[in-house]
Design a protein around this motif. Structure first.
Motif, PDB file in Angstrom:
ATOM      1  N   LEU A 214      13.398   4.345  -2.271  1.00 13.44           N
ATOM      2  CA  LEU A 214      12.901   3.200  -1.499  1.00 13.44           C
ATOM      3  C   LEU A 214      13.309   1.872  -2.127  1.00 13.44           C
ATOM      4  CD1 LEU A 214       9.239   4.354  -0.664  1.00 13.44           C
ATOM      5  CD2 LEU A 214      11.285   4.631   0.734  1.00 13.44           C
ATOM      6  N   GLY A 215      13.871   1.924  -3.313  1.00 15.56           N
ATOM      7  CA  GLY A 215      14.272   0.692  -3.989  1.00 15.56           C
ATOM      8  C   GLY A 215      13.680   0.650  -5.376  1.00 15.56           C
ATOM      9  N   PRO A 216      14.248  -0.186  -6.245  1.00 18.66           N
ATOM     10  CA  PRO A 216      13.818  -0.201  -7.648  1.00 18.66           C
ATOM     11  C   PRO A 216      12.374  -0.667  -7.830  1.00 18.66           C
ATOM     12  CG  PRO A 216      15.368  -1.982  -7.188  1.00 18.66           C
ATOM     13  CD  PRO A 216      15.324  -1.129  -5.956  1.00 18.66           C
ATOM     14  N   GLY A 217      11.877  -1.502  -6.901  1.00 17.21           N
ATOM     15  CA  GLY A 217      10.521  -2.032  -7.026  1.00 17.21           C
ATOM     16  C   GLY A 217       9.460  -0.940  -7.005  1.00 17.21           C
ATOM     17  N   VAL A 218       9.760   0.176  -6.343  1.00 21.70           N
ATOM     18  CA  VAL A 218       8.763   1.226  -6.176  1.00 21.70           C
ATOM     19  C   VAL A 218       8.390   1.864  -7.515  1.00 21.70           C
ATOM     20  CG1 VAL A 218       8.323   3.483  -5.136  1.00 21.70           C
ATOM     21  CG2 VAL A 218       9.387   1.694  -3.799  1.00 21.70           C
ATOM     22  N   THR A 219       9.370   2.032  -8.373  1.00 20.70           N
ATOM     23  CA  THR A 219       9.112   2.644  -9.683  1.00 20.70           C
ATOM     24  C   THR A 219       8.163   1.766 -10.490  1.00 20.70           C
ATOM     25  OG1 THR A 219      11.350   3.510  -9.567  1.00 20.70           O
ATOM     26  CG2 THR A 219      10.236   3.676 -11.693  1.00 20.70           C
ATOM     27  N   ALA A 220       8.403   0.469 -10.445  1.00 17.45           N
ATOM     28  CA  ALA A 220       7.541  -0.468 -11.179  1.00 17.45           C
ATOM     29  C   ALA A 220       6.136  -0.464 -10.586  1.00 17.45           C
ATOM     30  CB  ALA A 220       8.137  -1.874 -11.121  1.00 17.45           C
ATOM     31  N   LEU A 221       6.050  -0.416  -9.267  1.00 12.00           N
ATOM     32  CA  LEU A 221       4.728  -0.401  -8.623  1.00 12.00           C
ATOM     33  C   LEU A 221       3.982   0.874  -9.003  1.00 12.00           C
ATOM     34  CD1 LEU A 221       2.708  -1.730  -6.639  1.00 12.00           C
ATOM     35  CD2 LEU A 221       3.743  -0.337  -4.833  1.00 12.00           C
ATOM     36  N   ARG A 222       4.700   1.995  -8.909  1.00 10.70           N
ATOM     37  CA  ARG A 222       4.075   3.291  -9.209  1.00 10.70           C
ATOM     38  C   ARG A 222       3.445   3.284 -10.598  1.00 10.70           C
ATOM     39  NH1 ARG A 222       8.540   6.408  -7.794  1.00 10.70           N
ATOM     40  NH2 ARG A 222       8.798   6.702 -10.027  1.00 10.70           N
ATOM     41  N   ALA A 223       4.136   2.682 -11.530  1.00 12.39           N
ATOM     42  CA  ALA A 223       3.635   2.647 -12.914  1.00 12.39           C
ATOM     43  C   ALA A 223       2.286   1.932 -12.999  1.00 12.39           C
ATOM     44  CB  ALA A 223       4.658   1.975 -13.809  1.00 12.39           C
ATOM     45  N   GLN A 224       2.028   1.039 -12.030  1.00  8.16           N
ATOM     46  CA  GLN A 224       0.771   0.283 -12.038  1.00  8.16           C
ATOM     47  C   GLN A 224      -0.354   1.004 -11.311  1.00  8.16           C
ATOM     48  OE1 GLN A 224       0.286  -2.653 -13.600  1.00  8.16           O
ATOM     49  NE2 GLN A 224       2.389  -2.663 -14.332  1.00  8.16           N
ATOM     50  N   LEU A 225       0.006   1.996 -10.509  1.00  4.53           N
ATOM     51  CA  LEU A 225      -1.004   2.711  -9.718  1.00  4.53           C
ATOM     52  C   LEU A 225      -1.482   3.912 -10.532  1.00  4.53           C
ATOM     53  CD1 LEU A 225       0.846   2.607  -6.234  1.00  4.53           C
ATOM     54  CD2 LEU A 225      -0.703   0.898  -7.216  1.00  4.53           C
ATOM     55  N   GLY A 226      -2.546   3.710 -11.291  1.00  5.51           N
ATOM     56  CA  GLY A 226      -2.986   4.716 -12.264  1.00  5.51           C
ATOM     57  C   GLY A 226      -3.594   5.952 -11.623  1.00  5.51           C
ATOM     58  N   GLY A 227      -4.271   5.793 -10.503  1.00  7.25           N
ATOM     59  CA  GLY A 227      -4.886   6.937  -9.828  1.00  7.25           C
ATOM     60  C   GLY A 227      -3.862   7.614  -8.932  1.00  7.25           C
ATOM     61  N   ARG A 228      -3.800   8.939  -8.986  1.00  9.49           N
ATOM     62  CA  ARG A 228      -2.795   9.648  -8.189  1.00  9.49           C
ATOM     63  C   ARG A 228      -3.438  10.768  -7.387  1.00  9.49           C
ATOM     64  NH1 ARG A 228       2.242   8.569 -10.736  1.00  9.49           N
ATOM     65  NH2 ARG A 228       2.017   6.471 -11.550  1.00  9.49           N
TER      66      ARG A 228
END
Ligand SMILES: Nc1ncnc2c1ncn2[C@@H]1O[C@H](COP(=O)(O)OP(=O)(O)O)[C@@H](O)[C@H]1O
Ligand SMILES: [Mg+2]
Length: 316
Positions: A214-228
């Motif tokens: 989806l683009g490089p931004g998604v990896t950075a966002l994912r790292a911030q979303l602690g609950g999965r």
């Protein structure tokens, strides 16, 4: 010799030097009972854990969440449950549903804002980031590091931003404006996630695809979303992306969720653990009735209303 038929055997090592063998005769989630949990601000009783305990999403403990799963695996049902649980609370709910508002539109009465296309999403996210900066100033002036330390009458209302289908925000059709818009979205979401924790801004993001395609931004966002939370997935890679950096066993369990197990997911707990779990089935009727019932509690977010009005003005 005896042979027993069991539903599942799991081998774990809860502490060094200890191996725990757990065998279950039948799937406890096949016909889950109702768990209960004390009501608390920003806390939602979602369903039951495999061990019979309550599955709670507590945004005070884990501020941001990523929810993955194939189509019809239970993502929107989970979001409906979350909204139903948060509706009676003093929180602002913001819906971002760029599939035309098909899912979150049902709860419009209890949403402080609902965006149904990416252009609106950018406007709303930008307004939220500005609001967040106000909150930061308020905390700094008072000498506090989070809004939760502010006295009740000065504390801004917590905001939960709910995104149904992350891909809609990140994909671009190749046009320059579309690419710029996707990048703006990505930057704003990341900003909210990074600074929101202390400032009462929370993100709950659902998607069928959550990977870096989806683009490089998604990896950075994912790292911030602690609950999965990972429901049934179409490709093993999505489970790996959602849970892999947390626990390999969790990935395997998520990958084995079948099509018949609607609403079953692997979720992470507040202290780094994980569990198989199942959300309570919340019908859309039930959810929209709850949203209507608490519509009068919907906080106004004037900055967002202004941003959306400006967009309409500009479009003419
Ligand atoms: N927790 C659940 N228990 C029972 N059935 C469920 C549950 N979650 C979802 N379902 C069923 O699966 C269907 C698809 O779920 P949905 O939430 O729309 O999936 P998604 O948003 O991932 O496409 C729902 O219409 C519902 O019938
Ligand atoms: Mg859905």
């Amino acid at each position: 010799m005896h042979a027993w038929k069991v539903h599942a055997v799991r081998v774990t090592s809860p502490e060094r030097g200890l191996v725990l063998l757990t065998a279950t005769a039948s799937d406890p989630l096949a016909r889950p009972g109702l768990a209960s949990a004390p009501a608390a601000l920003l806390s939602a009783l979602i369903g039951v854990l495999e061990n019979g305990g309550a599955w709670v999403m507590d945004l005070r403990l884990v501020p941001h969440w990523l929810i993955a799963g194939a189509t019809r695996s239970g993502k929107s049902t989970l979001l409906a449950r979350l909204i139903t649980q948060l509706a009676p609370q003093q929180v602002a709910l913001v819906g971002i549903d760029c599939k035309g508002g098909m899912e979150l539109g049902l709860f419009a009465g209890r949403l402080s804002a609902l965006t149904t296309c990416r252009r609106e999403a950018v406007a709303v996210l930008a307004a939220l980031v500005l609001d967040m900066q106000d909150r930061m100033r308020a905390c700094r002036t008072a000498g506090f590091r989070s809004i939760w330390e502010l006295p009740d009458k000065l504390r801004p209302i917590p905001v939960v931003v709910i995104v149904d289908e992350l891909a809609e925000l990140y994909l671009s059709d190749g046009r320059r404006e579309s690419k710029a818009e996707a990048e703006q979205c990505s930057t704003l979401l990341l900003r909210l996630a990074q600074l929101g924790v202390a400032l009462g801004m929370h993100l709950v993001v659902a998607g069928q695809r959550v990977g870096s395609d989806l683009g490089p931004g998604v990896t950075a966002l994912r790292a911030q979303l602690g609950g999965r939370i990972c429901h049934r997935v179409n490709d093993p890679g999505t489970a790996e992306i959602t849970l892999g950096d947390l626990n390999k066993d969790a990935v395997v369990v998520a990958q084995s969720i079948t099509q018949d197990e609607k609403g079953v997911a692997v979720c992470t707990g507040p202290e780094g653990g994980w569990s198989r779990a199942r959300s309570h089935l919340t019908s859309t009727e039930e959810a929209s009735a709850t949203a209507r019932k608490y519509a009068a509690m919907t906080p106004e977010l004037p900055a967002i209303d202004l941003a959306l009005a400006a967009l309409e003005g500009g479009a003419e």
